[in-house]
Design an enzyme around this catalytic site. Structure first.
Site, short mmCIF file in Angstrom:
data_model
loop_
_atom_site.label_atom_id
_atom_site.label_comp_id
_atom_site.label_asym_id
_atom_site.label_seq_id
_atom_site.Cartn_x
_atom_site.Cartn_y
_atom_site.Cartn_z
N THR A 128 -39.26 28.24 -9.40
CA THR A 128 -39.62 26.93 -8.88
C THR A 128 -40.00 26.12 -10.12
OG1 THR A 128 -41.96 27.42 -8.57
CG2 THR A 128 -40.53 27.87 -6.70
N HIS A 129 -39.69 24.85 -10.13
CA HIS A 129 -39.90 23.99 -11.31
C HIS A 129 -39.18 24.56 -12.54
CE1 HIS A 129 -43.24 22.15 -8.99
NE2 HIS A 129 -43.44 23.39 -8.61
N ASN A 168 -17.15 28.10 -23.18
CA ASN A 168 -17.71 26.97 -22.43
C ASN A 168 -17.38 27.03 -20.94
OD1 ASN A 168 -18.72 25.84 -24.80
ND2 ASN A 168 -16.80 24.77 -25.22
N LYS A 196 -17.80 29.99 -29.27
CA LYS A 196 -18.10 29.34 -27.99
C LYS A 196 -17.30 29.87 -26.81
CE LYS A 196 -19.79 25.38 -27.76
NZ LYS A 196 -21.00 24.83 -27.21
N SER A 234 0.83 -1.22 0.00
CA SER A 234 0.00 0.00 0.00
C SER A 234 0.86 1.26 0.00
CB SER A 234 -0.92 0.00 1.22
OG SER A 234 -0.18 -0.16 2.42
N GLN A 280 -7.28 -1.98 4.31
CA GLN A 280 -6.25 -1.23 3.57
C GLN A 280 -6.89 -0.50 2.38
OE1 GLN A 280 -2.13 -2.68 3.20
NE2 GLN A 280 -2.61 -3.02 1.06
N GLU A 314 -18.63 22.82 -15.13
CA GLU A 314 -19.08 21.47 -15.53
C GLU A 314 -18.26 20.39 -14.82
OE1 GLU A 314 -20.23 21.28 -20.02
OE2 GLU A 314 -18.77 22.87 -19.77
N ASN A 350 -1.94 -2.29 13.42
CA ASN A 350 -3.39 -2.06 13.38
C ASN A 350 -3.78 -0.76 14.07
OD1 ASN A 350 -3.30 -4.50 12.16
ND2 ASN A 350 -4.27 -5.66 13.81
N LYS A 386 -8.30 3.78 2.17
CA LYS A 386 -7.63 5.08 2.05
C LYS A 386 -7.79 5.79 0.71
CE LYS A 386 -4.36 3.37 5.28
NZ LYS A 386 -5.00 2.05 5.04
N TYR A 443 -9.39 -5.89 13.01
CA TYR A 443 -8.75 -5.48 11.76
C TYR A 443 -8.82 -6.60 10.73
CZ TYR A 443 -5.35 -4.03 8.29
OH TYR A 443 -4.76 -3.69 7.10
N SER A 492 -13.95 26.60 -28.04
CA SER A 492 -14.11 25.35 -28.78
C SER A 492 -13.07 25.32 -29.88
CB SER A 492 -15.51 25.27 -29.36
OG SER A 492 -15.51 24.38 -30.46
N1 ARG Z 1 -1.02 -1.27 5.26
C1 ARG Z 1 -1.97 -1.70 6.25
C2 ARG Z 1 -3.28 -0.91 6.09
O1 ARG Z 1 -3.28 0.06 5.39
C3 ARG Z 1 -1.42 -1.51 7.60
C4 ARG Z 1 -1.95 -2.40 8.67
C5 ARG Z 1 -1.59 -3.78 8.44
N2 ARG Z 1 -1.79 -4.59 9.55
C6 ARG Z 1 -1.67 -5.91 9.44
N3 ARG Z 1 -1.83 -6.60 10.50
N4 ARG Z 1 -1.44 -6.49 8.31
O2 ARG Z 1 -4.30 -1.26 6.61
#
Ligand code: ARG
Length: 458
Positions: free
Chosen positions: A155-156, A285, A283, A23, A322, A290, A110, A325, A317, A277
């Site tokens: 309205t509408h 735009n 144009k 990660s 993971q 948007e 964790n 994020k 956990y 454009s």
């Molecule tokens: N990279 C992991 C995460 O984002 C970290 C925690 C991992 N913990 C584990 N026991 N494998 O969640």
């Protein structure tokens, strides 16, 4: 490379598995929070005598140097590392030797990842709050500029009653105030420390979770260690708050797009925030507006993504987490960009007040005021409503406006009508008479602007 976590296993993991498991490509964003969290952890371990004070000092120094080296570019994040937590610990151990290996006493990845994520999002919330305030301030300034500019309120999407452009803009300021409230609320629940929950069950060491939490600016500690490592409500809440905020920006963007169309011609967006454009030379735009509207979809997606990752996950956990994020980071990045673009674009927006007034004069939007006039002369509202409706129908048939009708014609509709009818249906008076709290009169809009500015400055 032997893994820090290679306890019972002997064989090396497959390269494909390593890549799949990694990660670092996205959690390296949390490097600063990870290192700061580790400094507080080392300090707590030292203060409690779990490691010696010298060891704690060495760890803190080592972590400082890593932070400095990362920001100066002397140290590069290794894309082959599993995650940011492993990377920092590995570098620290390379640099300090055995002392480095003591950092991970009385904690687990964790609780570490939960801590880093909360700290990272806390910083994001602070930035989002500042950007939301900045946009609300710009909206107030524009509303002040156009507090007397009459336009049709809809309205509408049908012309309904006369309002001012300032009044319409202040509706968006109110939405932004609620967005600020949601960010604040989310930050309050987020700002509770999970560090010290360890893997899930707490620890046998005599730690001081409050001390560590206090050093890191938290207001308290998670009270159940299983919840502490498995809770991601704060991330869901932030995505939800940002989804609502993006919905507001999207509605605003949609109106800017409509108003700047040739059909409306109510506003002119600044050249700096529009495009041309490649084929149609005429144009202009509204691409930025948007895109704000379009990017709202991805933030909703980010919310659905995290809710779905968490749905049905057993405690505590799980590696699924993971996946919490990237979507949340994306929601923050997207919302920040959109807030900045809107705040950059609005100051240069010019209202075509003559076009707005003309549109307001053409749609019989003073028909309610005509009915209200008859009520002041003693008619019940429903009867007054009927007469006003009949006069509007007559005008439509004859291609005229309420202002064009002669007093005789009015008197034919109701003998109660007198010469002051023209004053009663004058658009400016229609607006100025709406003095009810929150209404469209200039003084009421001024009050709204003051109230919002007070909140922004508090
Ligand atoms: N990279 C992991 C995460 O984002 C970290 C925690 C991992 N913990 C584990 N026991 N494998 O969640």
């Amino acid at each position: 490379m032997t893994k820090l976590w290679a306890g019972r296993t002997e064989a090396e993991t497959a390269k494909l598995a390593d890549d799949f498991n990694s990660s670092i490509s996205f959690d390296s964003r949390m490097a600063r929070q990870d290192i700061t969290g580790s400094m507080a952890h080392a300090a707590m371990l030292g203060a409690k005598g779990i490691i010696t004070q010298d060891e704690a000092d060495a760890l803190i120094d080592g972590l400082h140097t890593i932070l400095d080296d990362l920001s100066s570019g002397a140290l590069h994040i290794d894309p082959a590392a599993e995650d940011i937590h492993m990377f920092v610990e590995q570098v620290l151990t390379e640099r300090l030797g055995d002392v480095g290996k003591k950092l991970h006493t009385a904690r687990s990845r964790n609780d570490q990842v939960a801590l880093d994520f909360r700290m990272y999002l806390r910083d994001e919330i602070d930035e989002l709050t500042a950007l939301t305030k900045a946009l609300a301030a710009v909206v107030c300034d524009k509303a002040e500029e156009y507090k007397a500019a009459i336009m049709p309120g809809y309205t509408h999407l049908q012309r309904a009653q006369p309002i001012t452009f300032g009044h319409q803009l202040m509706a968006y300021a109110m939405m932004l105030l609620r967005d600020l409230g949601r960010l604040e609320d989310c930050r309050r629940r987020l700002n509770i420390s999970p560090i010290g929950c360890c893997a899930l069950a707490g620890t046998t060491y005599d730690t001081d979770r409050e001390l560590e939490a206090g050093k890191l600016g938290f207001d308290g500690i998670c009270l159940n260690s299983i919840d502490g490592v498995s809770d991601r409500d704060f991330a869901v809440e932030l995505c939800a708050a940002l989804s609502i905020e993006m919905m507001h920006l999207s509605r605003f963007a949609e109106e800017l797009i409509l108003w700047s169309s040739w059909e409306f011609q109510f506003i002119e967006l600044p050249d700096a925030y529009t495009t041309g454009s490649s084929i149609m030379p005429q144009k202009k735009n509204p691409d930025m507006a948007e895109l704000v509207r379009g990017k709202t979809g991805r933030v909703y997606g980010d919310l659905m993504g995290i809710l779905t990752v968490l749905k049905g996950l057993p405690l505590a956990y799980n590696k699924d987490m993971q996946e919490d994020k990237e979507g949340v980071f994306d929601a923050c990045d997207t919302a920040k960009m959109c807030l900045e673009v809107m705040a950059g674009m609005l100051p240069g927006m010019k209202a075509k007040t003559d076009r707005m007034l003309k549109a307001a004069s053409e749609g019989f939007i003073n028909a309610t005021d005509f009915a209200d006039y008859l009520v002041t002369k003693g008619l019940p509202f429903r009867s007054a409503y009927k007469i006003s409706g009949a006069m509007v129908a007559k005008c439509i048939r004859e291609g005229r406006t309420l202002e064009d009708l002669s007093l005789e014609e009015y008197k034919k509709a109701s003998p109660l009508i007198e010469a002051d009818i023209y004053e009663a249906i004058d658009l400016r008076n229609c607006v100025q008479k709406r003095v009810s709290a929150g209404g469209t009169s200039v003084q009421s809009v001024e009050k709204q602007i003051d109230t919002v500015r007070d909140v922004l400055n508090s």
